[in-house]
Design a protein around this motif. Structure first.
Motif, PDB file in Angstrom:
ATOM      1  N   LEU A  74      35.326  32.821  14.662  1.00 36.63           N
ATOM      2  CA  LEU A  74      35.742  33.141  16.021  1.00 36.63           C
ATOM      3  C   LEU A  74      36.345  34.539  16.084  1.00 36.63           C
ATOM      4  CD1 LEU A  74      37.699  29.863  16.875  1.00 36.63           C
ATOM      5  CD2 LEU A  74      35.351  30.404  17.496  1.00 36.63           C
ATOM      6  N   ALA A  75      36.201  35.156  17.238  1.00 37.07           N
ATOM      7  CA  ALA A  75      36.919  36.390  17.553  1.00 37.07           C
ATOM      8  C   ALA A  75      37.454  36.232  18.966  1.00 37.07           C
ATOM      9  CB  ALA A  75      35.999  37.607  17.465  1.00 37.07           C
ATOM     10  N   LEU A  76      38.607  36.808  19.215  1.00 39.47           N
ATOM     11  CA  LEU A  76      39.243  36.715  20.517  1.00 39.47           C
ATOM     12  C   LEU A  76      39.442  38.121  21.061  1.00 39.47           C
ATOM     13  CD1 LEU A  76      40.752  34.694  22.499  1.00 39.47           C
ATOM     14  CD2 LEU A  76      42.834  35.505  21.379  1.00 39.47           C
ATOM     15  N   LEU A  77      38.867  38.384  22.227  1.00 41.85           N
ATOM     16  CA  LEU A  77      39.124  39.642  22.922  1.00 41.85           C
ATOM     17  C   LEU A  77      40.198  39.340  23.950  1.00 41.85           C
ATOM     18  CD1 LEU A  77      38.387  42.619  23.602  1.00 41.85           C
ATOM     19  CD2 LEU A  77      36.910  41.661  25.379  1.00 41.85           C
ATOM     20  N   ARG A  78      41.369  39.912  23.752  1.00 40.03           N
ATOM     21  CA  ARG A  78      42.499  39.693  24.642  1.00 40.03           C
ATOM     22  C   ARG A  78      42.703  40.954  25.460  1.00 40.03           C
ATOM     23  NH1 ARG A  78      48.017  40.466  24.746  1.00 40.03           N
ATOM     24  NH2 ARG A  78      47.894  41.718  22.876  1.00 40.03           N
ATOM     25  N   ALA A  79      42.911  40.778  26.759  1.00 38.41           N
ATOM     26  CA  ALA A  79      43.116  41.927  27.637  1.00 38.41           C
ATOM     27  C   ALA A  79      44.275  41.640  28.573  1.00 38.41           C
ATOM     28  CB  ALA A  79      41.850  42.219  28.437  1.00 38.41           C
ATOM     29  N   GLU A  80      44.895  42.708  29.043  1.00 37.52           N
ATOM     30  CA  GLU A  80      45.967  42.558  30.018  1.00 37.52           C
ATOM     31  C   GLU A  80      45.922  43.725  30.987  1.00 37.52           C
ATOM     32  OE1 GLU A  80      49.964  44.394  28.227  1.00 37.52           O
ATOM     33  OE2 GLU A  80      49.311  42.582  27.178  1.00 37.52           O
ATOM     34  N   ALA A  81      46.389  43.459  32.203  1.00 33.35           N
ATOM     35  CA  ALA A  81      46.437  44.477  33.243  1.00 33.35           C
ATOM     36  C   ALA A  81      47.422  44.024  34.312  1.00 33.35           C
ATOM     37  CB  ALA A  81      45.054  44.707  33.856  1.00 33.35           C
ATOM     38  N   LYS A  82      47.870  44.949  35.124  1.00 37.86           N
ATOM     39  CA  LYS A  82      48.799  44.600  36.211  1.00 37.86           C
ATOM     40  C   LYS A  82      48.084  43.910  37.359  1.00 37.86           C
ATOM     41  CE  LYS A  82      52.536  47.710  35.366  1.00 37.86           C
ATOM     42  NZ  LYS A  82      53.735  48.203  35.984  1.00 37.86           N
ATOM     43  N   SER A 130      45.296  41.179  38.461  1.00 33.45           N
ATOM     44  CA  SER A 130      44.501  40.064  37.935  1.00 33.45           C
ATOM     45  C   SER A 130      43.032  40.169  38.332  1.00 33.45           C
ATOM     46  CB  SER A 130      45.083  38.727  38.392  1.00 33.45           C
ATOM     47  OG  SER A 130      44.997  38.594  39.791  1.00 33.45           O
ATOM     48  N   THR A 131      42.748  40.721  39.513  1.00 33.95           N
ATOM     49  CA  THR A 131      41.355  40.870  39.946  1.00 33.95           C
ATOM     50  C   THR A 131      40.619  41.854  39.046  1.00 33.95           C
ATOM     51  OG1 THR A 131      42.028  40.395  42.203  1.00 33.95           O
ATOM     52  CG2 THR A 131      39.873  41.417  41.903  1.00 33.95           C
ATOM     53  N   GLY A 132      41.257  42.979  38.754  1.00 37.08           N
ATOM     54  CA  GLY A 132      40.656  43.963  37.860  1.00 37.08           C
ATOM     55  C   GLY A 132      40.492  43.430  36.456  1.00 37.08           C
ATOM     56  N   LEU A 133      41.460  42.666  36.012  1.00 36.23           N
ATOM     57  CA  LEU A 133      41.391  42.072  34.685  1.00 36.23           C
ATOM     58  C   LEU A 133      40.210  41.113  34.587  1.00 36.23           C
ATOM     59  CD1 LEU A 133      42.595  41.540  31.880  1.00 36.23           C
ATOM     60  CD2 LEU A 133      44.070  39.823  32.956  1.00 36.23           C
ATOM     61  N   ASP A 134      40.046  40.262  35.591  1.00 36.79           N
ATOM     62  CA  ASP A 134      38.932  39.322  35.608  1.00 36.79           C
ATOM     63  C   ASP A 134      37.595  40.064  35.644  1.00 36.79           C
ATOM     64  OD1 ASP A 134      37.999  36.504  35.791  1.00 36.79           O
ATOM     65  OD2 ASP A 134      37.179  37.230  37.698  1.00 36.79           O
ATOM     66  N   ALA A 135      37.509  41.108  36.467  1.00 36.13           N
ATOM     67  CA  ALA A 135      36.274  41.899  36.549  1.00 36.13           C
ATOM     68  C   ALA A 135      35.960  42.552  35.208  1.00 36.13           C
ATOM     69  CB  ALA A 135      36.389  42.951  37.653  1.00 36.13           C
ATOM     70  N   PHE A 136      36.986  43.075  34.538  1.00 31.24           N
ATOM     71  CA  PHE A 136      36.798  43.696  33.230  1.00 31.24           C
ATOM     72  C   PHE A 136      36.247  42.692  32.222  1.00 31.24           C
ATOM     73  CE2 PHE A 136      38.462  44.436  28.977  1.00 31.24           C
ATOM     74  CZ  PHE A 136      37.917  45.683  28.691  1.00 31.24           C
ATOM     75  N   THR A 177      33.474  51.550  27.262  1.00 36.45           N
ATOM     76  CA  THR A 177      32.886  52.339  28.349  1.00 36.45           C
ATOM     77  C   THR A 177      33.053  51.672  29.715  1.00 36.45           C
ATOM     78  OG1 THR A 177      30.686  51.326  28.212  1.00 36.45           O
ATOM     79  CG2 THR A 177      31.128  53.204  26.736  1.00 36.45           C
ATOM     80  N   LEU A 178      33.606  50.471  29.752  1.00 34.86           N
ATOM     81  CA  LEU A 178      33.736  49.741  31.016  1.00 34.86           C
ATOM     82  C   LEU A 178      34.731  50.411  31.957  1.00 34.86           C
ATOM     83  CD1 LEU A 178      33.747  46.049  29.799  1.00 34.86           C
ATOM     84  CD2 LEU A 178      31.919  47.268  30.983  1.00 34.86           C
ATOM     85  N   PRO A 179      34.506  50.265  33.280  1.00 37.25           N
ATOM     86  CA  PRO A 179      35.458  50.812  34.248  1.00 37.25           C
ATOM     87  C   PRO A 179      36.840  50.196  34.063  1.00 37.25           C
ATOM     88  CG  PRO A 179      33.462  50.070  35.344  1.00 37.25           C
ATOM     89  CD  PRO A 179      33.369  49.629  33.913  1.00 37.25           C
ATOM     90  N   ASP A 180      37.806  50.993  34.322  1.00 36.27           N
ATOM     91  CA  ASP A 180      39.199  50.638  34.119  1.00 36.27           C
ATOM     92  C   ASP A 180      39.763  49.834  35.283  1.00 36.27           C
ATOM     93  OD1 ASP A 180      41.902  50.671  33.837  1.00 36.27           O
ATOM     94  OD2 ASP A 180      42.092  52.820  33.966  1.00 36.27           O
ATOM     95  N   PRO A 181      40.283  48.636  35.034  1.00 40.52           N
ATOM     96  CA  PRO A 181      40.849  47.856  36.128  1.00 40.52           C
ATOM     97  C   PRO A 181      42.208  48.364  36.608  1.00 40.52           C
ATOM     98  CG  PRO A 181      41.119  46.663  34.100  1.00 40.52           C
ATOM     99  CD  PRO A 181      40.297  47.894  33.795  1.00 40.52           C
TER     100      PRO A 181
END
Length: 135
Positions: free
Chosen positions: A42-50, A52-58, A118-122
């Motif tokens: 398994l690998a886990l990609l963990r992300a965070e942002a201020k 939640s909509t941008g985080l989900d889109a990312f 390269t993904l857009p920044d949320p």
């Protein structure tokens, strides 16, 4: 001493009745059937942002990129909200990547991670804070 809110749970009753060896054999058999570690990687990609909509889109974009790069042996699960979904004014979520072999996982990650960068920044100015951990 074991403290539990679920004294009738089958795993606990097996541990008490059969001891550690019986419990471990049963737990490993269940993991083998479900293809979970140690019978998969398994690998886990963990992300965070201020935001939640941008985080989900990312994370959805990362999952879409991963699906395009993955072969049939790689599963991308999520996005899913982290156990502690919001902390210090940041939302947290993750993707879980599962495959049978460590080498397959490493090859996939080597192709996928540069694409994620390269993904857009949320958060508008800087990319989301991300980390990856594999087992």
């Amino acid at each position: 001493m074991i403290q539990t809110a679920f004294p009738e749970h089958p795993l606990l009753t097996r541990l008490i009745a059969e001891g550690y060896e019986g419990f471990a054999a049963s737990a490993l058999a269940e993991r083998r059937e479900a293809a979970w570690p140690p019978y998969s990687r398994l690998a886990l990609l963990r992300a965070e942002a201020k935001d939640s909509t941008g985080l989900d889109a990312f994370l959805r974009a990362a999952a879409t990129l991963g699906a395009a790069l993955a072969d049939a042996s790689v599963k991308i699960l999520g996005p899913a909200t982290a156990l502690m979904a919001r902390r210090a004014d940041h939302f947290r979520a993750h993707l879980l990547i599962e495959t049978a072999a460590r080498s397959t996982l490493q090859r996939f990650l080597a192709r996928w991670l540069p694409q994620i960068e390269t993904l857009p920044d949320p958060r508008a100015c800087a990319g989301p804070s991300t980390s990856i951990r594999s087992k």
